[in-house]
Every structure is written in C-alpha cells, then in structure tokens.
Design a protein around this motif. Structure first.
Motif, short mmCIF file in Angstrom:
data_model
loop_
_atom_site.label_atom_id
_atom_site.label_comp_id
_atom_site.label_asym_id
_atom_site.label_seq_id
_atom_site.Cartn_x
_atom_site.Cartn_y
_atom_site.Cartn_z
N ASP A 1 -2.92 81.50 39.55
CA ASP A 1 -2.61 80.12 39.95
C ASP A 1 -3.36 79.75 41.23
OD1 ASP A 1 -0.93 79.88 37.81
OD2 ASP A 1 0.92 80.14 38.94
N ALA A 2 -3.37 80.66 42.20
CA ALA A 2 -4.06 80.38 43.47
C ALA A 2 -5.57 80.30 43.28
CB ALA A 2 -3.72 81.46 44.50
N ASP A 3 -6.12 81.23 42.52
CA ASP A 3 -7.58 81.26 42.32
C ASP A 3 -8.06 80.09 41.48
OD1 ASP A 3 -7.64 83.54 43.83
OD2 ASP A 3 -8.03 84.92 42.18
N SER A 4 -7.27 79.70 40.50
CA SER A 4 -7.68 78.56 39.67
C SER A 4 -7.64 77.26 40.46
CB SER A 4 -6.81 78.46 38.42
OG SER A 4 -5.45 78.26 38.76
N PHE A 5 -6.68 77.15 41.36
CA PHE A 5 -6.63 75.97 42.23
C PHE A 5 -7.85 75.93 43.13
CE2 PHE A 5 -5.52 74.13 46.38
CZ PHE A 5 -5.30 72.83 46.00
N GLU A 6 -8.20 77.09 43.71
CA GLU A 6 -9.37 77.15 44.58
C GLU A 6 -10.65 76.83 43.81
OE1 GLU A 6 -9.77 77.58 47.88
OE2 GLU A 6 -7.59 77.45 48.06
N LEU A 7 -10.74 77.30 42.57
CA LEU A 7 -11.91 76.99 41.75
C LEU A 7 -12.02 75.49 41.50
CD1 LEU A 7 -14.27 77.82 39.86
CD2 LEU A 7 -12.57 78.12 38.04
N ALA A 8 -10.91 74.88 41.12
CA ALA A 8 -10.92 73.44 40.85
C ALA A 8 -11.23 72.64 42.12
CB ALA A 8 -9.56 73.02 40.28
N LEU A 9 -10.65 73.06 43.24
CA LEU A 9 -10.88 72.36 44.50
C LEU A 9 -12.34 72.46 44.93
CD1 LEU A 9 -9.69 70.79 46.89
CD2 LEU A 9 -9.09 72.99 47.93
N THR A 10 -12.90 73.66 44.82
CA THR A 10 -14.30 73.86 45.19
C THR A 10 -15.23 73.03 44.31
OG1 THR A 10 -13.87 76.11 45.99
CG2 THR A 10 -16.15 75.57 45.42
N ALA A 11 -14.99 73.06 42.99
CA ALA A 11 -15.81 72.28 42.07
C ALA A 11 -15.69 70.78 42.36
CB ALA A 11 -15.39 72.58 40.63
N PHE A 12 -14.50 70.34 42.71
CA PHE A 12 -14.26 68.94 43.03
C PHE A 12 -15.05 68.51 44.26
CE2 PHE A 12 -11.17 65.87 45.15
CZ PHE A 12 -11.57 64.77 44.41
#
Length: 215
Positions: free
Chosen positions: A185-196
C-alpha cells in the motif's frame, strides 16, 4: 467503599470515543445513543457538547485534518510542497480509513480544510502554475490520496494459493499479498505520487521552467 469515578465528559473524550467506534465498527454504526453507551452516559449528556451528530463528525474531521502539513510549500519548490503535502495527507487519513468517506463527501467549510487548500493553491500559483491548473492539481492530488486511503488493494486477497493459481495463472503469487499489505500500500502510493509529479513536470509552465534553468 467509594464508588469508582467516571471520567468527566468532555468534547475531547467524546471525540476520541467516537473515532474509536468508527475505526472499529465503521461510520454507519455511529449514533449518539450508541456512543453514549460506549461512554457509559445518557445520550442527552452528549448534546450539551455536540448539538447534532454532524457537529461531532465535523469536530472529528477537524482533528484529523489538523495533522495535514502544507508548510513545505513555503520553500517555493512546488514539487517538494506537493509531495510533502500528499504524504502528510495520506498519513493523517490512513490511520482512520473508515472515516475517509465522510472527509471525501463532507462540506468544504472547515477551517483546516480551507487553510490547507489556500496554502496548496497559493504555493502552486506562486511557483508559476496558472490558477486553473493549480486548482486541477490540488483536486487531482486529493483524489489520489483519498483513493489510497479508502481501502487496501492487498488486503482484498486471501491466503489461499489454490484459489488463484488454478484459475488465474498470472495471479499465482496473489495469496502472498495480504501478508505484505502495509508495504505494498505504501509503495504503490509512492509510485503513483512520483508518476503524478513527474507527469506534472512535463506540463510545467515554459516561462517558469526557463527562469529556473537560468537561475
């Protein structure tokens, strides 16, 4: 023998008990009568502190939103400000996922909400984003955070290898996801945030980007 003392009723005690009940049983299960039972008082006692349940929920919302930090925008770096705000926002909401629907649908009149929105919008405009783009970025970040805290993707799976492996060959490791839910959950949020944020950088106003390169 003296009777054991019952802690004095206060807004803080009511708010804490309400949030604990919501965390445990879900937002629809909160009622003033049930909350009163949790506090070992009569429901009428609550109304002297909170005239309505919505007043109570708004106060709970204010307490959660007060933990959201927008101070990084003051440094002038919109990327750092946006990332710091989003992480802070997620951290505040992730500990109370059952309350997120109220925050998502609640009125936009709370001081904490408006203060955060003002800081984010102002920080983005100061960095060179046009007002409309700043509004869209703020809203999109909010959608990202809300979506990341409403529920856990990984916890939706069960620890049964055969359930997935025999019918869904590309999900042969799905039974392991639940045990690593917090990490995923934490890593997927960071991935989405970085891509955004990386995607936003490609849309960054050309005149501002040029000025940054020359400075």
């Amino acid at each position: 023998m003296a009777r054991p003392k019952i802690p004095l009723l206060s807004r803080d005690r009511i708010r804490t008990a309400a949030l604990a009940l919501i965390d445990r049983d879900g937002l629809p299960e909160l009622s003033m009568r049930r909350l009163a039972a949790e506090l070992n008082v009569q429901a009428a006692s609550l109304y002297g502190h909170y005239p309505t349940k919505d007043d109570l929920l708004d106060d709970v919302a204010r307490g959660i939103m007060a933990r959201v930090d927008t101070s990084a925008f003051a440094a002038g770096d919109w990327r750092h400000g946006l990332v710091s705000w989003a992480r802070s926002y997620r951290a505040a909401l992730a500990t109370h996922p059952n309350f997120v629907p109220y925050l998502a649908a609640g009125p936009g009149t709370r001081e904490e909400n408006l203060r955060a929105a003002d800081a984010v919008h102002g920080g983005l405009i100061t960095a060179g984003w046009p007002p409309r783009e700043a509004t869209l970025i703020g809203a999109a970040t909010r959608y990202l955070v809300m979506g990341a805290t409403l529920g856990s993707f990984s916890r939706g799976f069960v620890d049964d290898a055969h359930l997935y492996r025999d019918r869904y060959p590309h999900l042969d490791q799905a039974h392991l996801l639940r045990a690593k839910a917090d990490e995923i959950d934490a890593d997927s949020f960071e991935l989405a945030l970085t891509a955004f944020v990386d995607g936003l950088s490609l849309r960054y106003p050309p005149e501002t980007a040029t000025a940054e390169r020359l400075s």
